[in-house]
Structure formats: structure tokens, C-alpha cells
Motif scaffolding. Structure first.
Motif, PDB file in Angstrom:
ATOM      1  N   TYR A 162      51.278  74.469  15.409  1.00  0.00           N
ATOM      2  CA  TYR A 162      51.196  75.865  15.967  1.00  0.00           C
ATOM      3  C   TYR A 162      51.018  76.674  14.573  1.00  0.00           C
ATOM      4  CZ  TYR A 162      53.551  74.989  20.222  1.00  0.00           C
ATOM      5  OH  TYR A 162      53.772  74.468  21.455  1.00  0.00           O
ATOM      6  N   VAL A 163      51.459  76.407  13.530  1.00  0.00           N
ATOM      7  CA  VAL A 163      51.361  77.100  12.207  1.00  0.00           C
ATOM      8  C   VAL A 163      49.704  76.981  11.513  1.00  0.00           C
ATOM      9  CG1 VAL A 163      51.607  77.150   9.762  1.00  0.00           C
ATOM     10  CG2 VAL A 163      53.619  77.333  11.329  1.00  0.00           C
ATOM     11  N   ARG A 164      49.312  75.661  11.823  1.00  0.00           N
ATOM     12  CA  ARG A 164      47.919  75.290  11.512  1.00  0.00           C
ATOM     13  C   ARG A 164      46.695  75.774  12.734  1.00  0.00           C
ATOM     14  NH1 ARG A 164      51.418  72.345   9.091  1.00  0.00           N
ATOM     15  NH2 ARG A 164      51.123  71.494   6.973  1.00  0.00           N
ATOM     16  N   GLY A 165      47.424  76.295  13.643  1.00  0.00           N
ATOM     17  CA  GLY A 165      46.431  76.841  14.608  1.00  0.00           C
ATOM     18  C   GLY A 165      45.621  75.712  15.574  1.00  0.00           C
ATOM     19  N   LEU A 166      46.423  74.327  15.311  1.00  0.00           N
ATOM     20  CA  LEU A 166      45.879  73.251  15.870  1.00  0.00           C
ATOM     21  C   LEU A 166      46.542  73.032  17.474  1.00  0.00           C
ATOM     22  CD1 LEU A 166      46.258  70.742  12.977  1.00  0.00           C
ATOM     23  CD2 LEU A 166      44.320  71.860  13.954  1.00  0.00           C
ATOM     24  N   LYS A 167      47.569  74.133  18.023  1.00  0.00           N
ATOM     25  CA  LYS A 167      48.030  73.954  19.063  1.00  0.00           C
ATOM     26  C   LYS A 167      48.472  75.321  19.614  1.00  0.00           C
ATOM     27  CE  LYS A 167      51.592  71.535  21.987  1.00  0.00           C
ATOM     28  NZ  LYS A 167      52.508  70.513  22.105  1.00  0.00           N
ATOM     29  N   GLN A 168      48.326  75.485  20.845  1.00  0.00           N
ATOM     30  CA  GLN A 168      48.623  76.987  21.256  1.00  0.00           C
ATOM     31  C   GLN A 168      49.781  76.611  22.147  1.00  0.00           C
ATOM     32  OE1 GLN A 168      47.072  79.825  20.260  1.00  0.00           O
ATOM     33  NE2 GLN A 168      46.111  78.351  18.878  1.00  0.00           N
ATOM     34  N   PRO A 169      50.649  77.818  22.234  1.00  0.00           N
ATOM     35  CA  PRO A 169      51.978  77.823  23.306  1.00  0.00           C
ATOM     36  C   PRO A 169      51.315  77.679  24.669  1.00  0.00           C
ATOM     37  CG  PRO A 169      52.340  79.403  21.619  1.00  0.00           C
ATOM     38  CD  PRO A 169      50.799  78.925  21.508  1.00  0.00           C
ATOM     39  N   GLU A 170      52.119  77.100  25.545  1.00  0.00           N
ATOM     40  CA  GLU A 170      51.814  77.016  26.961  1.00  0.00           C
ATOM     41  C   GLU A 170      52.586  78.259  27.891  1.00  0.00           C
ATOM     42  OE1 GLU A 170      52.673  73.445  28.831  1.00  0.00           O
ATOM     43  OE2 GLU A 170      51.555  72.303  27.361  1.00  0.00           O
ATOM     44  N   GLY A 171      51.694  78.874  28.586  1.00  0.00           N
ATOM     45  CA  GLY A 171      52.406  79.879  29.506  1.00  0.00           C
ATOM     46  C   GLY A 171      52.302  81.072  28.783  1.00  0.00           C
TER      47      GLY A 171
ATOM     48  N   CYS B 134      58.839  78.396  12.747  1.00  0.00           N
ATOM     49  CA  CYS B 134      57.723  78.695  12.564  1.00  0.00           C
ATOM     50  C   CYS B 134      57.154  79.978  12.887  1.00  0.00           C
ATOM     51  CB  CYS B 134      56.712  77.582  13.105  1.00  0.00           C
ATOM     52  SG  CYS B 134      56.638  77.549  15.153  1.00  0.00           S
ATOM     53  N   LEU B 135      58.129  80.654  13.642  1.00  0.00           N
ATOM     54  CA  LEU B 135      57.974  81.894  13.937  1.00  0.00           C
ATOM     55  C   LEU B 135      56.673  82.129  15.370  1.00  0.00           C
ATOM     56  CD1 LEU B 135      58.409  84.226  10.885  1.00  0.00           C
ATOM     57  CD2 LEU B 135      60.144  83.074  12.398  1.00  0.00           C
TER      58      LEU B 135
ATOM     59  N   ASP C 289      48.704  78.709   3.963  1.00  0.00           N
ATOM     60  CA  ASP C 289      49.779  78.150   3.292  1.00  0.00           C
ATOM     61  C   ASP C 289      51.043  78.697   2.953  1.00  0.00           C
ATOM     62  OD1 ASP C 289      47.872  76.026   2.818  1.00  0.00           O
ATOM     63  OD2 ASP C 289      46.980  76.897   0.865  1.00  0.00           O
ATOM     64  N   GLU C 290      51.036  79.986   2.984  1.00  0.00           N
ATOM     65  CA  GLU C 290      52.375  80.651   2.781  1.00  0.00           C
ATOM     66  C   GLU C 290      53.333  80.522   4.083  1.00  0.00           C
ATOM     67  OE1 GLU C 290      51.134  84.371  -0.085  1.00  0.00           O
ATOM     68  OE2 GLU C 290      50.529  84.565   1.887  1.00  0.00           O
ATOM     69  N   GLN C 291      52.439  80.516   5.318  1.00  0.00           N
ATOM     70  CA  GLN C 291      53.362  80.591   6.415  1.00  0.00           C
ATOM     71  C   GLN C 291      53.790  78.864   6.376  1.00  0.00           C
ATOM     72  OE1 GLN C 291      50.869  82.100  10.059  1.00  0.00           O
ATOM     73  NE2 GLN C 291      49.949  83.061   8.644  1.00  0.00           N
ATOM     74  N   ILE C 292      52.839  78.038   6.019  1.00  0.00           N
ATOM     75  CA  ILE C 292      53.417  76.747   5.957  1.00  0.00           C
ATOM     76  C   ILE C 292      54.783  76.524   4.994  1.00  0.00           C
ATOM     77  CG2 ILE C 292      52.821  74.314   5.119  1.00  0.00           C
ATOM     78  CD1 ILE C 292      49.790  74.825   6.424  1.00  0.00           C
ATOM     79  N   GLU C 293      54.655  77.120   3.953  1.00  0.00           N
ATOM     80  CA  GLU C 293      55.836  77.295   2.861  1.00  0.00           C
ATOM     81  C   GLU C 293      57.144  77.944   3.544  1.00  0.00           C
ATOM     82  OE1 GLU C 293      57.828  76.028  -0.189  1.00  0.00           O
ATOM     83  OE2 GLU C 293      55.762  75.558   0.341  1.00  0.00           O
ATOM     84  N   ARG C 294      56.848  78.709   4.545  1.00  0.00           N
ATOM     85  CA  ARG C 294      58.134  79.412   4.883  1.00  0.00           C
ATOM     86  C   ARG C 294      58.700  78.399   6.057  1.00  0.00           C
ATOM     87  NH1 ARG C 294      56.342  84.658   7.913  1.00  0.00           N
ATOM     88  NH2 ARG C 294      55.388  83.120   9.421  1.00  0.00           N
ATOM     89  N   LEU C 295      57.457  77.849   6.668  1.00  0.00           N
ATOM     90  CA  LEU C 295      58.112  76.929   7.529  1.00  0.00           C
ATOM     91  C   LEU C 295      59.134  75.551   6.817  1.00  0.00           C
ATOM     92  CD1 LEU C 295      58.409  75.013  10.441  1.00  0.00           C
ATOM     93  CD2 LEU C 295      56.009  74.214   9.802  1.00  0.00           C
TER      94      LEU C 295
ATOM     95  N   PHE D 168      52.284  85.735  15.549  1.00  0.00           N
ATOM     96  CA  PHE D 168      51.968  86.888  15.467  1.00  0.00           C
ATOM     97  C   PHE D 168      50.707  86.982  14.110  1.00  0.00           C
ATOM     98  CE2 PHE D 168      56.472  87.092  16.266  1.00  0.00           C
ATOM     99  CZ  PHE D 168      56.559  88.246  17.041  1.00  0.00           C
ATOM    100  N   GLU D 169      50.210  87.978  14.252  1.00  0.00           N
ATOM    101  CA  GLU D 169      49.088  88.370  13.028  1.00  0.00           C
ATOM    102  C   GLU D 169      49.772  88.760  11.764  1.00  0.00           C
ATOM    103  OE1 GLU D 169      45.165  90.965  12.755  1.00  0.00           O
ATOM    104  OE2 GLU D 169      45.444  89.988  14.974  1.00  0.00           O
ATOM    105  N   GLU D 170      49.766  87.882  10.719  1.00  0.00           N
ATOM    106  CA  GLU D 170      50.233  88.239   9.354  1.00  0.00           C
ATOM    107  C   GLU D 170      49.303  88.200   8.206  1.00  0.00           C
ATOM    108  OE1 GLU D 170      53.919  85.806   8.981  1.00  0.00           O
ATOM    109  OE2 GLU D 170      53.361  84.539  10.515  1.00  0.00           O
ATOM    110  N   THR D 171      50.061  88.942   7.384  1.00  0.00           N
ATOM    111  CA  THR D 171      49.286  88.901   6.113  1.00  0.00           C
ATOM    112  C   THR D 171      49.448  87.790   5.509  1.00  0.00           C
ATOM    113  OG1 THR D 171      51.014  90.310   5.164  1.00  0.00           O
ATOM    114  CG2 THR D 171      49.309  91.440   6.151  1.00  0.00           C
ATOM    115  N   LEU D 172      50.340  87.058   5.465  1.00  0.00           N
ATOM    116  CA  LEU D 172      50.490  85.701   4.872  1.00  0.00           C
ATOM    117  C   LEU D 172      49.390  84.924   5.082  1.00  0.00           C
ATOM    118  CD1 LEU D 172      54.437  84.964   5.494  1.00  0.00           C
ATOM    119  CD2 LEU D 172      53.444  86.023   3.429  1.00  0.00           C
ATOM    120  N   THR D 173      49.053  84.136   3.897  1.00  0.00           N
ATOM    121  CA  THR D 173      48.003  83.095   4.375  1.00  0.00           C
ATOM    122  C   THR D 173      48.703  81.885   5.160  1.00  0.00           C
ATOM    123  OG1 THR D 173      48.616  81.873   2.217  1.00  0.00           O
ATOM    124  CG2 THR D 173      47.086  83.566   2.061  1.00  0.00           C
TER     125      THR D 173
END
Length: 166
Positions: free
Chosen positions: A128-137, A88-89, A149-155, A142-147
């Protein structure tokens, strides 16, 4: 690969491709299957609380639930150390990313061959990809130009490539 359909315990256990039927019958499955956020999952991942170096992942590959048993090192890393998930990067501090290894299928696996990928240790990549959870600590996305849906497809593509390598 589409979003996950809810699965029963029997379907989960029957999906594993890199362990024996006996191992699949004994592995722990999440007790809260009914309450999983299935619509927001690209795969179901969980840790084995009785064996701290084991995790499990089930994804729908070509419409078929495909489960893999994973192992990872349990050594804790410094919070100063940052790593990125290969699925998921998402960037995590400390031990938020681990090298997950999976025994290969068939003869290769029986002979000890495995494949590995750095993944979110909690296997919450979909959230994480959907912004429903944030990493601890620290860490984050990354801020990306991909939508999204495109980030989900990459995952999903990254996961399918890893599963295919087994």
C-alpha cells in the motif's frame, strides 16, 4: 530495519518470539516464499487460512528476523465503516483494518498479557505504501508531503515500536 531478505521456512519458524517452539513448528507458512516480492516488503505477513482469526508477521528488527503470532476478530463490518492502519496509515472500508493482538513474550505472555494495534487485515502495508496495491471497497492513502521513502521509514518505525511493546 531494512528491506526484507528472503527467508526460508526454517528461518521463518525459528523467528517467532511470542509462541512456543512447538506452536511455531505447527503454524502454516506461505507456500510461495520464493515468489514473494521481498525487495518491496518491510515485513512478511500472512493469514492462517485454517484458523480465520490468526495471522503471522515476520520483520527484520536490528537485522534479526522477528516473528509474531497475531489474533484478530473475524466479525465483518459494514462497508460504510472506515478505519486507518496504525502501521502504514492506509484507510480501508469495512473489515480492511482489524485490531491485531499479539501475546507478549515470556512470563507476561504466559500470564495472558498482550498488545494490540489496528493493522491492514491482509498485512499488505508495504505494498500500500509503495502504491503497488489499492484497498478494496473504497478507502486509500492520504495525500502527504512526506516522500515515499519517509512513509516507508514511518511504517518501519511504527512496526518496530509495536514489536518492542511485546
Amino acid at each position: 530495519m531494512g528491506r526484507m531478505k528472503s527467508l526460508t521456512e526454517k528461518e521463518l519458524r525459528g523467528s517467532f518470539v511470542n509462541c512456543s517452539k512447538g506452536e511455531a513448528a505447527r503454524l502454516p507458512v506461505p507456500r510461495d516464499l520464493e515468489s514473494q516480492p521481498w525487495a518491496d516488503l518491510d515485513f512478511l505477513g500472512w493469514r492462517d487460512l485454517s484458523a480465520p482469526d490468526r495471522s503471522y508477521l515476520v520483520a527484520e528488527i536490528d537485522g534479526v528476523p522477528t516473528g509474531i503470532a497475531l489474533r484478530y476478530p473475524t466479525a465483518r463490518r459494514s462497508l460504510l465503516h472506515r478505519s486507518i492502519c496504525g502501521l502504514c496509515l492506509t484507510v480501508h472500508a469495512g473489515s480492511g483494518v482489524s485490531l491485531m493482538t499479539a501475546r507478549k513474550r515470556g512470563k507476561e505472555g504466559r500470564e495472558g498479557s498482550s498488545a494490540g494495534l489496528y493493522m491492514c487485515t491482509d498485512l499488505a502495508c508495504s505494498l500500500y505504501v509503495r502504491g503497488l496495491k489499492q484497498p478494496e471497497g473504497g478507502g486509500g492513502r492520504f495525500e502527504e508531503t512526506l516522500t515515499m521513502d519517509e512513509q516507508i521509514e514511518r511504517l518501519r518505525t511504527n512496526l518496530a515500536k509495536f514489536v518492542a511493546s511485546l
